[in-house]
Scaffold this active site. Structure first.
Site, PDB file in Angstrom:
ATOM      1  N   ASP A   1      45.263 -21.782  -3.630  1.00 42.94           N
ATOM      2  CA  ASP A   1      44.410 -21.839  -2.456  1.00 42.94           C
ATOM      3  C   ASP A   1      44.527 -20.479  -1.748  1.00 42.94           C
ATOM      4  OD1 ASP A   1      43.034 -23.275  -0.204  1.00 42.94           O
ATOM      5  OD2 ASP A   1      44.915 -22.796   0.804  1.00 42.94           O
TER       6      ASP A   1
ATOM      7  N   ASP B   1      43.268 -19.502   2.090  1.00 39.36           N
ATOM      8  CA  ASP B   1      43.646 -19.584   3.511  1.00 39.36           C
ATOM      9  C   ASP B   1      44.877 -20.476   3.679  1.00 39.36           C
ATOM     10  OD1 ASP B   1      41.389 -18.105   4.402  1.00 39.36           O
ATOM     11  OD2 ASP B   1      40.151 -19.904   4.315  1.00 39.36           O
TER      12      ASP B   1
HETATM   13  P1  B16 Z   1      34.599 -20.309   5.301  1.00 41.51           P
HETATM   14  P2  B16 Z   1      40.945 -22.617   1.662  1.00 41.51           P
HETATM   15  C1  B16 Z   1      39.154 -23.075   3.580  1.00 41.51           C
HETATM   16  O1  B16 Z   1      39.840 -22.185   2.762  1.00 41.51           O
HETATM   17  C2  B16 Z   1      39.823 -23.202   4.943  1.00 41.51           C
HETATM   18  O2  B16 Z   1      41.098 -23.829   4.795  1.00 41.51           O
HETATM   19  C3  B16 Z   1      38.986 -24.063   5.839  1.00 41.51           C
HETATM   20  O3  B16 Z   1      39.582 -24.139   7.124  1.00 41.51           O
HETATM   21  C4  B16 Z   1      37.580 -23.459   5.947  1.00 41.51           C
HETATM   22  O4  B16 Z   1      36.736 -24.318   6.721  1.00 41.51           O
HETATM   23  C5  B16 Z   1      36.980 -23.308   4.541  1.00 41.51           C
HETATM   24  O5  B16 Z   1      37.849 -22.513   3.751  1.00 41.51           O
HETATM   25  C6  B16 Z   1      35.631 -22.648   4.575  1.00 41.51           C
HETATM   26  O6  B16 Z   1      35.799 -21.328   5.006  1.00 41.51           O
HETATM   27  O7  B16 Z   1      34.001 -20.659   6.612  1.00 41.51           O
HETATM   28  O8  B16 Z   1      35.303 -18.958   5.286  1.00 41.51           O
HETATM   29  O9  B16 Z   1      33.622 -20.446   4.159  1.00 41.51           O
HETATM   30  O10 B16 Z   1      42.094 -23.159   2.449  1.00 41.51           O
HETATM   31  O11 B16 Z   1      40.283 -23.618   0.736  1.00 41.51           O
HETATM   32  O12 B16 Z   1      41.263 -21.308   0.989  1.00 41.51           O
HETATM   33 MG    MG Z   2      44.236 -23.598   2.610  1.00 43.98          MG
END
Ligand code: B16
Ligand code: MG
Length: 211
Positions: free
Chosen positions: A9, A11
Site C-alpha cells: 500500500d 499512503d
Molecule cells: P486520492 P492507499 C488511499 O491510498 C488513501 O488511504 C485514502 O485515504 C484515499 O482516499 C485514497 O488513497 C484515494 O486517494 O484522493 O489521492 O486518489 O492507502 O490505498 O495507498
Molecule cells: Mg494506506
C-alpha cells in the site's frame, strides 16, 4: 520467506501522506461547515476512494449536494492535498523503508504497489521511486477501490504471480479486507497491526524481513 512477491500500500505504508489526506479533508470540512469532522471519521477514509472519502465528510453536513457539486468538492480537496505534497521529496522516503525495499529485492522478491490513490504516480516520482517497482496498480486502474480486492489482484497479475504467492502490506482495515478478499496473506502496520484479520502484525516496517 515463502512469498515470491510483495504488494505495498502507498499512503500510510511507504510514506506518511495519510496525515496530509486528513488535513486536506479537514480544511474542506471546515470550509463547507461539516462540523465535527474528526480523526475518527478520517479512519473510515483510509484506503477507500476519494469519492467514498467525501461521503464521510458530507455525513457531517446538513446540505445535500448534487453529483456535479460532489465532483467539484472532491477536486477542491485534491487541490489542497496536492499543494501539501508540493514540498515532498526523496527526503520523505524513510531510510528504514528504502533499505527494507532494497533488502527484499536482493532476496529476489518482486515488488509492487497497490494503492487506491490516483496520485500514486506523482507521489512515487516525488519519493524517487518513479521507476523502482516491478509493477504499480492504483486508483487510476480500477473501478472499485478497497475493501474490494481489485487493485491487489491487478498488481499480482502485473507481477505474473498468484495471490497465494504474494504478501500484501497495509495500514488500513479496508486494505486488510481487500487483501483477504483477494486470497492474499496480509502484513499490517499502524491501525492494521491490531486488526483481527491481519496475518502478520508488524512492529515496524523492517519487520517484513523477519517473515
Ligand atoms: P486520492 P492507499 C488511499 O491510498 C488513501 O488511504 C485514502 O485515504 C484515499 O482516499 C485514497 O488513497 C484515494 O486517494 O484522493 O489521492 O486518489 O492507502 O490505498 O495507498
Ligand atoms: Mg494506506
Amino acid at each position: 520467506m515463502k512469498f515470491k512477491g510483495i504488494i505495498f500500500d502507498l499512503d500510510g505504508v511507504l510514506c506518511s501522506t495519510d496525515e496530509y489526506h486528513y488535513l486536506a479533508w479537514k480544511a474542506l470540512a471546515d470550509a463547507i461547515g461539516a462540523d465535527g469532522f474528526s480523526r475518527e471519521d478520517n479512519k473510515l477514509q483510509r484506503g477507500v476512494s476519494r469519492m467514498e472519502s467525501l461521503e464521510v465528510v458530507l455525513k457531517r453536513c446538513a446540505k445535500q449536494y448534487s453529483d456535479v457539486e460532489k465532483l467539484a468538492l472532491a477536486e477542491r480537496k485534491n487541490e489542497i492535498y496536492k499543494s501539501m505534497l508540493g514540498n515532498m521529496s526523496e527526503k520523505d522516503l524513510s531510510e528504514e523503508v528504502y533499505s527494507t525495499l532494497l533488502a527484499l529485492r536482493e532476496r529476489g522478491l518482486k515488488l509492487a504497489v497497490g494503492s487506491s490513490s490516483k496520485n500514486t504516480p506523482l507521489i512515487l516520482e516525488k519519493l524517487g521511486l518513479g521507476s523502482f517497482f516491478d509493477a504499480v496498480a492504483d486508483g487510476n486502474c480500477v473501478m472499485r477501490s478497497k475493501p474490494h480486492p481489485d487493485v491487489f489482484l491487478l498488481a499480482a497479475e502485473y507481477l505474473k504471480l498468484s495471490p497465494e504467492d504474494c504478501l500484501v502490506v497495509e495500514d488500513a482495515t479496508a486494505g486488510v479486507e481487500a487483501g483477504v478478499a483477494g486470497g492474499f496473506a496480509v502484513a499490517g502496520v499502524g491501525e492494521a497491526r491490531g486488526y483481527g484479520k491481519t496475518n502478520y502484525p508488524l512492529g515496524t516496517f523492517s519487520d517484513i524481513l523477519k517473515i
